[in-house]
Design a protein around this motif. Structure first.
Motif, mmCIF file in Angstrom:
data_model
loop_
_atom_site.group_PDB
_atom_site.id
_atom_site.type_symbol
_atom_site.label_atom_id
_atom_site.label_comp_id
_atom_site.label_asym_id
_atom_site.label_seq_id
_atom_site.Cartn_x
_atom_site.Cartn_y
_atom_site.Cartn_z
ATOM 1 N N CYS A 188 0.846 -1.196 0.000
ATOM 2 C CA CYS A 188 0.000 0.000 0.000
ATOM 3 C C CYS A 188 0.882 1.248 0.000
ATOM 4 N N CYS A 195 -3.104 -2.482 -5.403
ATOM 5 C CA CYS A 195 -4.430 -2.936 -4.955
ATOM 6 C C CYS A 195 -4.809 -4.296 -5.532
ATOM 7 N N CYS A 198 -3.567 -7.028 -3.375
ATOM 8 C CA CYS A 198 -3.760 -6.804 -1.938
ATOM 9 C C CYS A 198 -4.882 -7.658 -1.351
ATOM 10 N N CYS A 204 -11.570 -2.669 1.700
ATOM 11 C CA CYS A 204 -10.874 -1.376 1.672
ATOM 12 C C CYS A 204 -11.736 -0.292 1.023
HETATM 13 FE FE1 SF4 Z 1 -3.971 -0.188 0.094
HETATM 14 FE FE2 SF4 Z 1 -6.581 -0.695 -0.058
HETATM 15 FE FE3 SF4 Z 1 -5.085 -0.809 -2.244
HETATM 16 FE FE4 SF4 Z 1 -4.832 -2.659 -0.352
HETATM 17 S S1 SF4 Z 1 -6.634 -2.297 -1.612
HETATM 18 S S2 SF4 Z 1 -3.170 -1.613 -1.443
HETATM 19 S S3 SF4 Z 1 -5.170 -1.457 1.507
HETATM 20 S S4 SF4 Z 1 -5.491 1.029 -1.001
#
Ligand code: SF4
Length: 214
Positions: A188, A195, A198, A204
């Protein structure tokens, strides 16, 4: 989903990725963590570790820092930036620890905040890492990530700390903050967060907003 539920999921996911993460500053003695954290303001932990590797040998105890020649100490810490104020802090902190706290690092927020150059972030780091007390270290990664997840709408460290204290289990709050630092470096990131890779994306807020999930 409530903020408390999001916080619980974030703790769970980060624990899977970073079960053993620790503070990246290297230190042996409690006060060394505080000094390293002071040097880390506006500087990377990696650079601070290079500097402290020799600094903590040259100045092996609080007396050595308290009696340091300020110009020489400035030279010793120059690579960390802001070396005038940081050298002054280190010397003053050493004197305060000797004179006011019997050479020991104090354990309360109130006492830690009396030390030269120490703010809530470093005080929390010391309380959490040295004394194992509940602590929320709101560094730049923690603020960015908890904001993206939707755990806070604040950007100011003290306000984010207040918000997170209500959401994180006290026994894991310090660990959570270390996890966010590593997560912020790996996934992040400030620019172009990864994302799609992730495992936190399903809850999120930032991801939902940018992918119009809800
Ligand atoms: Fe960050 Fe949310 Fe993207 Fe994951 S999904 S990298 S927590 S902004």
């Amino acid at each position: 989903m409530t903020r408390k539920q999001i916080a619980a999921l974030a703790c769970e996911e980060l624990e899977k990725i970073y079960p053993d993460v620790e503070c990246s500053l290297v230190y042996d003695k409690p006060y060394e963590l505080m000094f390293a954290a002071r040097l880390a303001a506006q500087c990377t932990d990696a650079r601070v570790n290079i500097v402290t590797k020799t600094l903590f040998v040259k100045y092996p105890d609080l007396e050595a820092f308290a009696n340091a020649d300020i110009a020489e100490l400035e030279e010793d810490i120059k690579p960390c930036g802001f070396y005038h104020t940081k050298a002054k802090s280190l010397k003053e902190m050493a004197q305060q620890l000797i004179n006011d706290f019997g050479g020991e690092v104090p354990q309360t927020m109130e006492e830690l905040l009396t030390l030269s150059g120490i703010g809530r972030k470093t005080a929390n780091l010391v309380m959490g890492d040295i004394f194992g007390k509940p602590a929320v270290v709101t560094d730049t990664h923690c603020i960015r990530i908890t904001g993206r997840l939707g755990l806070t709408d604040n950007k100011e460290p003290a306000k984010v700390e207040k918000d997170l204290i209500k959401l994180l289990p006290p026994e894991t709050s310090n660990h959570f903050c270390h996890q966010t630092v590593q997560f912020g470096r790996d996934i992040c990131r400030a620019r172009n967060p990864k994302c799609t890779e992730c495992s936190l994306s399903y809850f999120c807020r930032y991801y939902a907003k940018n992918n119009k999930v809800r």
